[in-house]
Structures are given as structure tokens and as C-alpha cells.
Design an enzyme around this catalytic site. Structure first.
Site, PDB file in Angstrom:
ATOM      1  N   ASN A  62      13.358 -40.819  50.008  1.00 27.99           N
ATOM      2  CA  ASN A  62      14.026 -39.511  50.036  1.00 27.99           C
ATOM      3  C   ASN A  62      14.632 -39.277  51.413  1.00 27.99           C
ATOM      4  O   ASN A  62      14.544 -40.137  52.293  1.00 27.99           O
ATOM      5  CB  ASN A  62      13.044 -38.408  49.637  1.00 27.99           C
ATOM      6  N   ASP A  75       6.746 -39.142  44.722  1.00 28.39           N
ATOM      7  CA  ASP A  75       5.811 -38.810  43.637  1.00 28.39           C
ATOM      8  C   ASP A  75       5.620 -39.991  42.688  1.00 28.39           C
ATOM      9  O   ASP A  75       4.620 -40.061  41.991  1.00 28.39           O
ATOM     10  CB  ASP A  75       6.330 -37.597  42.853  1.00 28.39           C
ATOM     11  N   LYS A 124      14.042 -60.907  44.631  1.00 29.21           N
ATOM     12  CA  LYS A 124      15.114 -59.925  44.481  1.00 29.21           C
ATOM     13  C   LYS A 124      15.504 -59.817  42.998  1.00 29.21           C
ATOM     14  O   LYS A 124      15.732 -60.842  42.344  1.00 29.21           O
ATOM     15  CB  LYS A 124      16.321 -60.363  45.320  1.00 29.21           C
ATOM     16  N   PHE A 168       3.062 -28.368  52.269  1.00 29.83           N
ATOM     17  CA  PHE A 168       4.474 -27.978  52.250  1.00 29.83           C
ATOM     18  C   PHE A 168       4.923 -28.013  50.791  1.00 29.83           C
ATOM     19  O   PHE A 168       4.359 -28.749  49.982  1.00 29.83           O
ATOM     20  CB  PHE A 168       5.332 -28.945  53.075  1.00 29.83           C
ATOM     21  N   LYS A 199       1.351 -24.859  43.665  1.00 23.43           N
ATOM     22  CA  LYS A 199       0.854 -25.983  44.473  1.00 23.43           C
ATOM     23  C   LYS A 199      -0.307 -25.536  45.369  1.00 23.43           C
ATOM     24  O   LYS A 199      -1.270 -26.268  45.568  1.00 23.43           O
ATOM     25  CB  LYS A 199       1.983 -26.556  45.343  1.00 23.43           C
TER      26      LYS A 199
HETATM   27  O1  PMT Z   1      11.394 -34.566  57.510  1.00 22.12           O
HETATM   28  P1  PMT Z   1      12.470 -33.516  57.641  1.00 22.12           P
HETATM   29  O2  PMT Z   1      13.867 -34.072  57.500  1.00 22.12           O
HETATM   30  O3  PMT Z   1      12.304 -32.686  58.895  1.00 22.12           O
HETATM   31  O4  PMT Z   1      12.314 -32.492  56.409  1.00 22.12           O
HETATM   32  C1  PMT Z   1      11.200 -31.660  56.324  1.00 22.12           C
HETATM   33  C2  PMT Z   1      10.683 -31.589  54.883  1.00 22.12           C
HETATM   34  C3  PMT Z   1      11.717 -30.943  53.994  1.00 22.12           C
HETATM   35  C4  PMT Z   1      10.339 -32.981  54.362  1.00 22.12           C
HETATM   36  C5  PMT Z   1       9.366 -30.724  54.955  1.00 22.12           C
HETATM   37  O5  PMT Z   1       9.677 -29.468  55.479  1.00 22.12           O
HETATM   38  C6  PMT Z   1       8.735 -30.572  53.585  1.00 22.12           C
HETATM   39  O6  PMT Z   1       9.046 -29.666  52.826  1.00 22.12           O
HETATM   40  N1  PMT Z   1       7.783 -31.495  53.262  1.00 22.12           N
HETATM   41  C7  PMT Z   1       7.157 -31.585  51.926  1.00 22.12           C
HETATM   42  C8  PMT Z   1       8.099 -32.218  50.979  1.00 22.12           C
HETATM   43  C9  PMT Z   1       7.460 -32.503  49.654  1.00 22.12           C
HETATM   44  O7  PMT Z   1       7.214 -33.610  49.355  1.00 22.12           O
HETATM   45  O8  PMT Z   1       7.098 -31.451  48.968  1.00 22.12           O
HETATM   46  P2  PMT Z   1       6.386 -31.538  47.515  1.00 22.12           P
HETATM   47  O9  PMT Z   1       6.606 -30.168  47.000  1.00 22.12           O
HETATM   48  O10 PMT Z   1       6.885 -32.683  46.744  1.00 22.12           O
HETATM   49  O11 PMT Z   1       4.861 -31.804  47.860  1.00 22.12           O
HETATM   50  C10 PMT Z   1       3.907 -30.770  48.053  1.00 22.12           C
HETATM   51  C11 PMT Z   1       2.871 -31.172  49.078  1.00 22.12           C
HETATM   52  O12 PMT Z   1       2.065 -32.243  48.559  1.00 22.12           O
HETATM   53  C12 PMT Z   1       3.424 -31.669  50.371  1.00 22.12           C
HETATM   54  O13 PMT Z   1       2.606 -31.159  51.416  1.00 22.12           O
HETATM   55  C13 PMT Z   1       3.308 -33.183  50.281  1.00 22.12           C
HETATM   56  O14 PMT Z   1       3.119 -33.784  51.553  1.00 22.12           O
HETATM   57  C14 PMT Z   1       2.083 -33.351  49.404  1.00 22.12           C
HETATM   58  N2  PMT Z   1       2.102 -34.551  48.565  1.00 22.12           N
HETATM   59  C15 PMT Z   1       3.069 -34.731  47.620  1.00 22.12           C
HETATM   60  C16 PMT Z   1       3.049 -35.840  46.809  1.00 22.12           C
HETATM   61  C17 PMT Z   1       2.016 -36.783  46.977  1.00 22.12           C
HETATM   62  N3  PMT Z   1       1.972 -37.878  46.221  1.00 22.12           N
HETATM   63  N4  PMT Z   1       1.083 -36.606  47.904  1.00 22.12           N
HETATM   64  C18 PMT Z   1       1.103 -35.500  48.703  1.00 22.12           C
HETATM   65  O15 PMT Z   1       0.227 -35.337  49.576  1.00 22.12           O
END
Ligand code: PMT
Length: 398
Positions: free
Chosen positions: A208, A277, A287, A321, A335
Site C-alpha cells: 500500500n 490485510d 517468477k 489507527f 475497530k
Molecule cells: O505512513 P504514512 O504515509 O505516514 O500514512 C499514515 C497512515 C495513513 C498509514 C496511518 O495514519 C494509518 O492510518 N495507519 C493505519 C492504516 C491501516 O492499516 O488501518 P486499518 O484500518 O486497516 O487497520 C486498523 C488497525 O489495525 C491499524 O492500527 C493497523 O496497524 C492494525 N492492523 C491491521 C491489519 C492487520 N493485519 N494487523 C494490524 O495490526
């Protein structure tokens, strides 16, 4: 952090005096008002005019200069300073300060100031390891003086070893830390940052747009506020933040392994990483060849690291986040609950100036008690400070 701060920069007589010019530049660029004091020996290495031009302030060289005395008095700089830095600091000056000698403008100012004093020594390795010097450093540390340890390398005198002035960047970071709040001292904070990469084959991956900036801003600010910081980072193009333990990972699985291996002892975890995810069920060792018009990939879920942390029996403070393109409050609140975190930083990533791969961010903080605090567009640095204010408050209440 340094904007508008009054900083006294003492320069003493060593070959590294020229590096103080770069330090001065970093300080003024950060908005500090810098007043340079040079010892007589320092002027043998570099001209006061250089510092005067770059600081836009007169350089102080004499204790009893008649004009300066009439205008500011020889103690005024000591009173005015928010921070004093001596870089480079010779064994001689450090010895004088430790012995309470105040016989020139610099030592008098240091003796008279109530501001924090940060000393960056630079000298020959045998001087640096001399027990007399070691005692002086210890005496000053016991009195609360701060030190930036010198680096190891080839010294100007030809010897190899410790004694090389620390880099201007690390002295600058130590200066910022010296006048930052220390409300996170004693805490160990783990921060995740950047994207993960889920490989399809040796040349392709799913990922991403995360640049890591948000997570790195959190790590830098937490370190400045006194925390021990462990930064688990996906692949990004950012320099390692000063004083932070950086662990590089590629995939979600690797991130999970590194997070879980280091979670013991952490008092807080902030998960700013954009973890993929899904990952391909199979990673091809070769490849994947272009054959048919279409190619279907079978994807499986990656481990949800944050949810796993939320299930720990004795869990640290958890900050998640949520990056959403719509229904921000609803999805972020879900979340918050499902991943069992203390608060969540919700980003509306439909806006071009917030979220992934930009310098700024706009966020709402959702708490378990139902509070929702909305913050306007700001730099990721400023948002990191806001998030850490809440981390400090929540940790203090625990
Ligand atoms: O890196 P930058 O360019 O500065 O951008 C910042 C950002 C947009 C990446 C950051 O501000 C942000 O929003 N990070 C979380 C992005 C995200 O993956 O969000 P989510 O809604 O998919 O996940 C929710 C939370 O679960 C997040 O804290 C994530 O780290 C966590 N997660 C998600 C999937 C996974 N398999 N394991 C996790 O721990």
C-alpha cells in the site's frame, strides 16, 4: 520544539569547532535564537564572523567587553537562556566547569545559568579515557549536566578511538530532547510504521501507499519525551529516528513475529503501520510467467496483530489507527471495540492532504468512554505530539 527558544552555543578550542557551524544552522533552521560564545582558543580554529553572520546575533568572546557589558551585562545570557550547549567541549573547559572555575565568558555563563546545559565533548582518546577527565564528567553528570557521547573513529590527532565530536544532527536531537517535556520517561513504547509487503513471487508483491511518516513522527517525538522507543517498520525511505531501536520487517507475518517477540516490558503500543490485510496463499519460488489473459490470485488473511495484542491477558496501553474512506466514526468505533484498544486514531483518507504518503494528517481520536476529539489538518509531527499527550495522560491514569 525550538521555535523562539533562546540558546547559548559555547564553542571551545578544538579542530571540531567547524562542526559547530552546522549545529548552529540546524538550531536556527528550527527557529531558535542562538547566541554564540567562543573561547579564545576556539577563535584560533574559526572566525567569530562566521557564527555572527549565521546566528544574526553578536558573538561573545570577552567577559568584560565594555559595549556588551553596557548593553546586556555578563550574566544576562545565562539568565536569558532556555538551553546552553557546549560543542565542541574540550577536556580543559569541562575540567574548569567541574572545578567551579569561571574565568571567561563561557565558563561564567555556564556557572551562572539555571538552564539545562548540554555538553558535547571532543578530544584525544587518551584524554577522554584519562581518569581525571572521567571524574570531571561524572561530577558534572551528578550535578545534572547532560552529555552527548563522542563518536568513535579516526581522530584529528591521528589516534583511533572515542573522542570524535558527535554529529551535529545527534547534538541537535539531544538539544531538542533536553528542552522537551519528559512525561514519557520510564515508558517503553512500541510503534509500528510503514506498509507491509506480501510477496507473490521473487519480483512482485502486494502493498500500500504508506510512507511511514506518521509512525516515524510518533517514534521521534516519543523518544524526545523520554520514552524508550522500539520502532517496528515496514520498508520505507526514511532515516532511522535518533535514539530509537529500529527493527525492519517486510511482511505482516514478520511484523507479527517482531512485535510479539518484543512486547514484554512495553507499556504502550501505537500501531500506525498499514498492515496488508491479505497475502497470497502461495508464494511462487519462480517468477510467475505471463500466460493467460487473466490471472486469479488466491488471497488469505494476514494475522491481525493489533487484535492479537488486544487479547493479551496483561496488555499494554493500545493505540490503534483506522484509515477509512467513508463512515469514519462507525468503522473506527467498531475497530476500537473489536480490537480492544484504548483509543483509536481515525484518518479520513479520502482527503488528498491526509493519511497515506503526505506530510499532513487530519484525525479524530475515539476513546472507549465514547469521547470523540476532532483535530484539524496539521503536520504529522504535530499530530504525533497530540497523540502522545493522550498516551501520557492514559499511562498516568493507569
Ligand atoms: O505512513 P504514512 O504515509 O505516514 O500514512 C499514515 C497512515 C495513513 C498509514 C496511518 O495514519 C494509518 O492510518 N495507519 C493505519 C492504516 C491501516 O492499516 O488501518 P486499518 O484500518 O486497516 O487497520 C486498523 C488497525 O489495525 C491499524 O492500527 C493497523 O496497524 C492494525 N492492523 C491491521 C491489519 C492487520 N493485519 N494487523 C494490524 O495490526
Amino acid at each position: 520544539m525550538l521555535k523562539g527558544k533562546q540558546i547559548v552555543l559555547g564553542v571551545t578550542g578544538g579542530i571540531a569547532a567547524y562542526k559547530a557551524v552546522e549545529l548552529l544552522r540546524l538550531l536556527t533552521k528550527a527557529g531558535a535564537d542562538v547566541h554564540v560564545i567562543m573561547t579564545r582558543a576556539a577563535q584560533e580554529f574559526i572566525a567569530p564572523l562566521t557564527f555572527q553572520t549565521l546566528s544574526a546575533n553578536p558573538v561573545h568572546t570577552e567577559l568584560f567587553n565594555l559595549i556588551a557589558e553596557r548593553e546586556i551585562g555578563h550574566i544576562a545570557l545565562a539568565d536569558r537562556a532556555d538551553l546552553c550547549i557546549i560543542a565542541p567541549a574540550t577536556a580543559n573547559v569541562i575540567g574548569k566547569i567541574a572545578a567551579g572555575i569561571a574565568d571567561d565568558m563561557l565558563t561564567t555563563t555556564i556557572m551562572a545559568t539555571k538552564a539545562p546545559v548540554l555538553i558535547a565533548p571532543a578530544m584525544n582518546v587518551n584524554m577522554y579515557t584519562n581518569p581525571i577527565y572521567r571524574n570531571n564528567e561524572e561530577t558534572l553528570m551528578d550535578c545534572g549536566y547532560l552529555f552527548v557521547a563522542p563518536a568513535t573513529g579516526t581522530l584529528a590527532c591521528g589516534w583511533e578511538g572515542e573522542g570524535k565530536l558527535a554529529s551535529p544532527e545527534s547534538i541537535f536531537e539531544a538539544a531538542v530532547a533536553a528542552i522537551s517535556p519528559t512525561d514519557l520517561r520510564g515508558q517503553t513504547i512500541m510503534i509500528t510504521a510503514g506498509p507491509t509487503r506480501e510477496e507473490l513471487d521473487p519480483v512482485r508483491f502486494i502493498s500500500n501507499h504508506s510512507s511511514g511518516r506518521m509512525g516515524y513522527a510518533l517514534a521521534k517525538n516519543a523518544q524526545r519525551r523520554g520514552a524508550r522507543v522500539v520502532l517496528i517498520s515496514g520498508p520505507v525511505n526514511l532515516p532511522a529516528p535518533f535514539g530509537v531501536e529500529l527493527v525492519g520487517v517486510e511482511s505482516a507475518k514478520e511484523m507479527q513475529a517482531e512485535v510479539m517477540a518484543r512486547i514484554g516490558g512495553c507499556t504502550a503500543v501505537i500501531k500506525a503501520a498499514a498492515v496488508a490485510d491479505y497475502r497470497p496463499r502461495v508464494r511462487s519460488g519462480e517468477k510467475i510467467k505471463k500466460k493467460d489473459a487473466e490471472l486469479s490470485l488466491e488471497l488469505v488473511k494476514t494475522p491481525d496483530i493489533l487484535a492479537e495484542l488486544g487479547r493479551l491477558e496483561k496488555r499494554p496501553l493500545l493505540v490503534g489507527f483506522a484509515a477509512e474512506t467513508g463512515n469514519l466514526n462507525e468503522f473506527a468505533a467498531r475497530k476500537l471495540k473489536e480490537k480492544n484498544v484504548d483509543f483509536i486514531v481515525a484518518n479520513d483518507i479520502s482527503q488528498p492532504d491526509a493519511g497515506f504518503n503526505v506530510e499532513t494528517n487530519r484525525a479524530r481520536l475515539l476513546f472507549r468512554d465514547g469521547r470523540c476529539l476532532e483535530y484539524p489538518l496539521m503536520s504529522k509531527d504535530a499530530l504525533a505530539a497530540v497523540i502522545l499527550d493522550h498516551v501520557a495522560t492514559e499511562l498516568a491514569a493507569k
